[in-house]
Design a protein around this motif. Sequence first.
Motif, PDB file in Angstrom:
ATOM      1  N   UNK A  80       1.145  -0.967   0.459  1.00 14.35           N
ATOM      2  CA  UNK A  80      -0.065  -0.103  -0.345  1.00 14.35           C
ATOM      3  C   UNK A  80       0.542   1.882  -0.139  1.00 14.35           C
ATOM      4  N   UNK A  81       1.830   1.151   0.235  1.00 21.16           N
ATOM      5  CA  UNK A  81       2.964   2.493   0.912  1.00 21.16           C
ATOM      6  C   UNK A  81       3.502   2.612  -0.697  1.00 21.16           C
ATOM      7  N   UNK A  82       4.229   2.052  -1.319  1.00 21.59           N
ATOM      8  CA  UNK A  82       4.759   1.642  -2.529  1.00 21.59           C
ATOM      9  C   UNK A  82       3.979   1.987  -3.831  1.00 21.59           C
ATOM     10  N   UNK A  83       2.165   1.939  -3.197  1.00 18.43           N
ATOM     11  CA  UNK A  83       1.090   2.555  -4.101  1.00 18.43           C
ATOM     12  C   UNK A  83       0.346   3.676  -4.277  1.00 18.43           C
ATOM     13  N   UNK A  84       1.081   4.107  -2.828  1.00 19.01           N
ATOM     14  CA  UNK A  84       0.208   5.012  -2.463  1.00 19.01           C
ATOM     15  C   UNK A  84       1.378   6.770  -3.709  1.00 19.01           C
ATOM     16  N   UNK A  85       2.482   5.869  -3.922  1.00 15.75           N
ATOM     17  CA  UNK A  85       3.241   6.928  -4.670  1.00 15.75           C
ATOM     18  C   UNK A  85       3.508   8.392  -2.999  1.00 15.75           C
ATOM     19  N   UNK A  86       3.774   8.203  -1.758  1.00 16.94           N
ATOM     20  CA  UNK A  86       4.044   8.759  -0.766  1.00 16.94           C
ATOM     21  C   UNK A  86       5.852   9.060  -1.238  1.00 16.94           C
ATOM     22  N   UNK A  87       6.413  10.033  -1.022  1.00 17.97           N
ATOM     23  CA  UNK A  87       7.661  10.398  -1.512  1.00 17.97           C
ATOM     24  C   UNK A  87       9.011   9.726  -0.483  1.00 17.97           C
ATOM     25  N   UNK A  88       8.417   9.706   0.629  1.00 24.17           N
ATOM     26  CA  UNK A  88       9.431   9.612   1.662  1.00 24.17           C
ATOM     27  C   UNK A  88       8.742   8.071   1.465  1.00 24.17           C
ATOM     28  N   UNK A  89       8.696   7.035   1.035  1.00 26.26           N
ATOM     29  CA  UNK A  89       8.480   5.597   1.237  1.00 26.26           C
ATOM     30  C   UNK A  89      10.009   4.970   1.235  1.00 26.26           C
ATOM     31  N   UNK A  90      10.543   5.331   1.138  1.00 25.44           N
ATOM     32  CA  UNK A  90      11.632   4.655   1.125  1.00 25.44           C
ATOM     33  C   UNK A  90      12.391   5.162   2.895  1.00 25.44           C
ATOM     34  N   UNK A  91      11.965   6.232   3.326  1.00 27.61           N
ATOM     35  CA  UNK A  91      12.231   6.523   4.425  1.00 27.61           C
ATOM     36  C   UNK A  91      11.501   5.194   5.798  1.00 27.61           C
TER      37      UNK A  91
END
Length: 185
Positions: free
Chosen positions: A102-113
């Motif tokens: 869900x996080x990587x589908x969201x496009x959140x800029x901080x996903x790798x953090x």
Amino acid sequence: MTDLPLVEAFPMAPVAPMAATVDPDHFRSLMSTFPSGVAVVTTMGPDGRPRGMTCSSVCSVTLEPPTLLMCARRLSPTLHAMLKMAQFTVNLLHGRARATAELFASGAADRFERVRWRAAPGYGGPHLVEESHSVADCRVAGTVEMGDHVVVFGEVYGIERCAPAEPLLYGLRAYSSWYTGPEPS
């Protein structure tokens, strides 16, 4: 058997004019009934920053050479970085990694953090080892543009098995996992 090119061996029949295409919502509904595994595809950008996206459009193509394909939106920043760097990693998620999907589908800029990952020389992209049951590093072997997506063929040059675990699945617009334990008594 001869080694004729496929086109010569099986010529395409003439196609009759077709009616209008199916409505995209109806097509999406149809495809939701076909569950698939869930992956996070990653790469490093030319600027050295990681890129990644959730992808359920991944499948094997051939064993010789070992090749898979994945599909990405034409405007995806991950796709653009992957093509620029000519390599990527497919992280096959395990059944407890729904939040990561869900996080990587969201496009959140901080996903790798927000997830643990590692990168090393020779990797196609970041490995999400704690969220994956298996990881495949790939070289871009070719692409095909289709509508608003690009099909990317990746020749697999490295595989890492992270932990035995059930795979994360997506279908009927919901996540689930494939239980691989013993049959109930």
